[in-house]
Design a protein around this motif. Structure first.
Motif, mmCIF file in Angstrom:
data_model
loop_
_atom_site.group_PDB
_atom_site.id
_atom_site.type_symbol
_atom_site.label_atom_id
_atom_site.label_comp_id
_atom_site.label_asym_id
_atom_site.label_seq_id
_atom_site.Cartn_x
_atom_site.Cartn_y
_atom_site.Cartn_z
ATOM 1 N N ALA A 66 0.828 -1.210 0.000
ATOM 2 C CA ALA A 66 0.000 0.000 0.000
ATOM 3 C C ALA A 66 0.861 1.258 0.000
ATOM 4 C CB ALA A 66 -0.945 -0.008 1.198
ATOM 5 N N ILE A 67 1.917 1.266 0.791
ATOM 6 C CA ILE A 67 2.807 2.435 0.853
ATOM 7 C C ILE A 67 3.532 2.614 -0.474
ATOM 8 C CG2 ILE A 67 4.871 3.398 1.961
ATOM 9 C CD1 ILE A 67 2.206 3.472 3.634
ATOM 10 N N TYR A 68 4.055 1.542 -1.028
ATOM 11 C CA TYR A 68 4.766 1.634 -2.296
ATOM 12 C C TYR A 68 3.814 2.024 -3.429
ATOM 13 C CZ TYR A 68 9.087 -0.264 -0.261
ATOM 14 O OH TYR A 68 10.235 -0.456 0.471
ATOM 15 N N ASP A 69 2.582 1.530 -3.407
ATOM 16 C CA ASP A 69 1.594 1.966 -4.407
ATOM 17 C C ASP A 69 1.387 3.473 -4.332
ATOM 18 O OD1 ASP A 69 1.063 -0.536 -5.534
ATOM 19 O OD2 ASP A 69 -0.694 -0.908 -4.260
ATOM 20 N N ARG A 70 1.267 3.997 -3.115
ATOM 21 C CA ARG A 70 1.068 5.444 -2.969
ATOM 22 C C ARG A 70 2.306 6.211 -3.423
ATOM 23 N NH1 ARG A 70 0.007 9.542 1.969
ATOM 24 N NH2 ARG A 70 -0.693 11.241 0.622
ATOM 25 N N ILE A 71 3.471 5.733 -3.072
ATOM 26 C CA ILE A 71 4.702 6.397 -3.509
ATOM 27 C C ILE A 71 4.738 6.473 -5.032
ATOM 28 C CG2 ILE A 71 7.215 6.134 -3.663
ATOM 29 C CD1 ILE A 71 7.150 5.152 -0.727
ATOM 30 N N VAL A 72 4.429 5.381 -5.708
ATOM 31 C CA VAL A 72 4.439 5.369 -7.178
ATOM 32 C C VAL A 72 3.417 6.362 -7.723
ATOM 33 C CG1 VAL A 72 3.866 3.959 -9.203
ATOM 34 C CG2 VAL A 72 5.385 3.059 -7.429
#
Length: 172
Positions: free
Chosen positions: A154-160
């Motif tokens: 979820a965090i990496y999706d938001r970062i992207v």
């Protein structure tokens, strides 16, 4: 649940962050998080992959001393879901960032405060979460360290999602 204050403030913060990033699009970009083992190295690696023409202009660092590897969960999620290899990453401290004209991209308020205490002007700092094109629950990109793979995803999706808004991103 969406925080009403964050939801109301986000459009203005987003416009300001995009303008600040655009005005400094010729600078190197330094992604900052606390330890430089989860969020900021992922952002650096993702931008290097998706903006190969400008790959050399992306760095990451943290407030802790350098020399540490990314945790296994960060390595696994970045590889399995994003085809990015964090295994070679070794964390950098702020003191390892070369002198230069940088746009500093932070994950949380404490990172902004820490940079300003080091003499970085506020106009040179952007919250990564302010670039989010969608509605936000919070401004900060929370630290996934020590959490389950689903939290990292979820965090990496938001970062992207946020990185795709940075000037210079070839995948936008």
């Amino acid at each position: 649940m969406i925080n009403r204050v964050e939801a109301l403030l986000h459009p203005g913060r987003r416009r300001a962050a995009l303008a600040r990033a655009q005005a400094r699009s010729d600078r190197s970009v330094v992604f900052i998080c606390y330890g430089n083992i989860c969020r900021s190295p992922f952002a650096e690696l993702w931008m290097r992959r998706h903006d190969p023409e400008g790959a050399a202009r992306y760095l990451s660092a943290g407030f802790r001393p350098g020399g540490r590897s990314s945790p296994d969960t960060a390595i696994a999620v970045s590889a399995d879901r994003f085809d990015l290899d964090l295994r070679p990453h070794v964390s950098r401290g702020l003191d390892e960032v070369p002198e230069g004209d940088h746009l500093w991209v932070v994950m949380e308020r404490v990172h902004r405060q820490g940079l300003m205490a080091e003499g970085v002007p506020a106009d040179d700092i952007v919250y990564l979460g302010d670039l989010d094109p969608g509605p936000v629950e919070r401004r900060a990109i929370i630290d996934p360290y020590g959490r389950d793979p689903e939290v990292f995803e979820a965090i990496y999706d938001r970062i992207v999602r946020c990185l795709r808004e940075l000037p210079g991103d070839a995948s936008a």
